[in-house]
Write an enzyme that holds these catalytic residues in place. Structure first.
Site, mmCIF file in Angstrom:
data_model
loop_
_atom_site.group_PDB
_atom_site.id
_atom_site.type_symbol
_atom_site.label_atom_id
_atom_site.label_comp_id
_atom_site.label_asym_id
_atom_site.label_seq_id
_atom_site.Cartn_x
_atom_site.Cartn_y
_atom_site.Cartn_z
ATOM 1 N N MET A 116 3.662 13.236 -4.146
ATOM 2 C CA MET A 116 2.271 13.648 -4.387
ATOM 3 C C MET A 116 1.672 12.898 -5.582
ATOM 4 O O MET A 116 1.386 13.474 -6.614
ATOM 5 C CB MET A 116 2.232 15.163 -4.634
ATOM 6 C CG MET A 116 2.738 15.979 -3.454
ATOM 7 S SD MET A 116 3.097 17.720 -3.870
ATOM 8 C CE MET A 116 4.685 17.557 -4.687
ATOM 9 N N THR B 81 3.917 16.330 -10.035
ATOM 10 C CA THR B 81 2.471 16.329 -9.864
ATOM 11 C C THR B 81 1.886 17.336 -10.838
ATOM 12 O O THR B 81 2.519 18.356 -11.121
ATOM 13 C CB THR B 81 2.076 16.724 -8.428
ATOM 14 O OG1 THR B 81 0.703 17.107 -8.388
ATOM 15 C CG2 THR B 81 2.897 17.871 -7.907
ATOM 16 N N ASN B 82 0.689 17.056 -11.357
ATOM 17 C CA ASN B 82 -0.009 18.043 -12.187
ATOM 18 C C ASN B 82 -0.727 19.075 -11.327
ATOM 19 O O ASN B 82 -0.568 20.282 -11.513
ATOM 20 C CB ASN B 82 -1.026 17.345 -13.098
ATOM 21 C CG ASN B 82 -0.398 16.647 -14.286
ATOM 22 O OD1 ASN B 82 -0.167 17.242 -15.328
ATOM 23 N ND2 ASN B 82 -0.113 15.366 -14.111
ATOM 24 N N THR B 83 -1.528 18.595 -10.364
ATOM 25 C CA THR B 83 -2.396 19.476 -9.591
ATOM 26 C C THR B 83 -1.639 20.609 -8.917
ATOM 27 O O THR B 83 -2.069 21.767 -8.943
ATOM 28 C CB THR B 83 -3.159 18.666 -8.518
ATOM 29 O OG1 THR B 83 -3.991 17.711 -9.169
ATOM 30 C CG2 THR B 83 -3.999 19.567 -7.639
ATOM 31 N N CYS C 147 -2.955 13.557 -14.518
ATOM 32 C CA CYS C 147 -2.587 13.301 -13.128
ATOM 33 C C CYS C 147 -1.519 12.234 -13.194
ATOM 34 O O CYS C 147 -1.669 11.243 -13.924
ATOM 35 C CB CYS C 147 -3.795 12.839 -12.317
ATOM 36 S SG CYS C 147 -3.367 12.369 -10.619
ATOM 37 N N THR C 148 -0.449 12.411 -12.467
ATOM 38 C CA THR C 148 0.696 11.519 -12.638
ATOM 39 C C THR C 148 0.422 10.083 -12.209
ATOM 40 O O THR C 148 1.184 9.181 -12.542
ATOM 41 C CB THR C 148 1.927 12.070 -11.875
ATOM 42 O OG1 THR C 148 1.562 12.356 -10.519
ATOM 43 C CG2 THR C 148 2.434 13.340 -12.535
ATOM 44 N N GLU C 149 -0.691 9.841 -11.487
ATOM 45 C CA GLU C 149 -1.038 8.471 -11.098
ATOM 46 C C GLU C 149 -1.860 7.733 -12.155
ATOM 47 O O GLU C 149 -1.949 6.504 -12.126
ATOM 48 C CB GLU C 149 -1.831 8.457 -9.781
ATOM 49 C CG GLU C 149 -1.006 8.672 -8.527
ATOM 50 C CD GLU C 149 -0.711 10.137 -8.280
ATOM 51 O OE1 GLU C 149 0.241 10.437 -7.535
ATOM 52 O OE2 GLU C 149 -1.425 10.998 -8.844
#
Length: 231
Positions: free
Chosen positions: A10, A83-85, A197-199
């Site tokens: 994710m 993932t953060n979300t 956000c991890t991206e």
């Protein structure tokens, strides 16, 4: 060494960072040919994204709770949700497993307060920036004042994540947009910026702002390394 249970996908772009950084952290601590013991369950992000868009958070929680059970059954001693979300459903996962879940906001909040910062800017998906599950945890557990961009800039941040970064697309134009938005947060009093956000770490880093950056992917991965090696 404890076995780390990763719930990833994710997106897989950021899960790749987790896998590398955790293994690098274990090697740095133990040396030689050491690497991390990992049980990885990677989801199909399209399914998760559809649940997010439809507001089907209960269903998404059931989906990820099953993923948590899967890594527990595979021998994991604790869970890292990459993932953060989707920490919006962290409690639902925790209620369905018998091992600890290392919360990404805790790894981040601990580092921020240790740095002496009290007012922090937050970038992430619209869900993370606008809903209370993340900001409230930072405020209630770590007494942090959390700033987010304005409506228009939140949309820009969110759209770049889903339409570019999750697909591995990195552009100079988007980098400049993030730099501008971070500068605006600093102008409004932010003493640091959470890459929530991890991206996002694929696009910007410490060189892109005048205040400290808190990369949630790196902080979460380091927390996993420390926990894996703890008694």
């Amino acid at each position: 060494m404890k076995t780390i249970g990763l719930i990833g996908g994710m997106s897989w772009e950021s899960t790749l960072l987790y896998y590398r950084q955790i293994n690098e952290g274990i090697k740095q601590q133990l040396g030689g040919l050491h690497s991390a013991k990992i049980a990885l369950y990677s989801v199909d992000f399209t399914e998760i994204e559809h649940m997010q868009s439809a507001g089907q958070w209960e269903l998404a929680g059931q989906y990820l709770a099953q993923a948590g059970k899967n890594v527990e059954q595979a021998g994991a001693d604790f869970v890292v949700l990459c993932t953060n979300t989707m920490h919006k459903v962290a409690e639902q996962i925790e209620n369905n497993i018998n091992i600890p879940l290392l919360h990404i906001a805790d790894a981040t909040g601990e580092r921020i307060i240790n740095s002496g910062i009290r007012k922090i800017g937050l970038l992430g998906t619209a869900f993370t920036m606008e809903q209370p599950f993340y900001k409230d945890r930072l405020h209630e557990k770590y007494n942090l004042s959390v700033l987010t961009p304005n409506d228009q800039d939140r949309k820009i941040v969110h759209d770049i994540i889903y339409q570019e970064l999750c697909l591995g697309k990195i552009t100079n134009g988007s980098k400049k947009q993030y730099q501008r938005i971070m500068a605006s947060l600093v102008e409004n009093g932010a003493e640091g910026i959470i890459l929530g956000c991890t991206e996002i770490t694929l696009l910007v880093d410490q060189n892109d702002t005048s205040v400290p950056i808190f990369d949630t992917t790196a902080l979460h991965a380091q927390k996993a390394v420390d926990f894996a090696l703890s008694e």
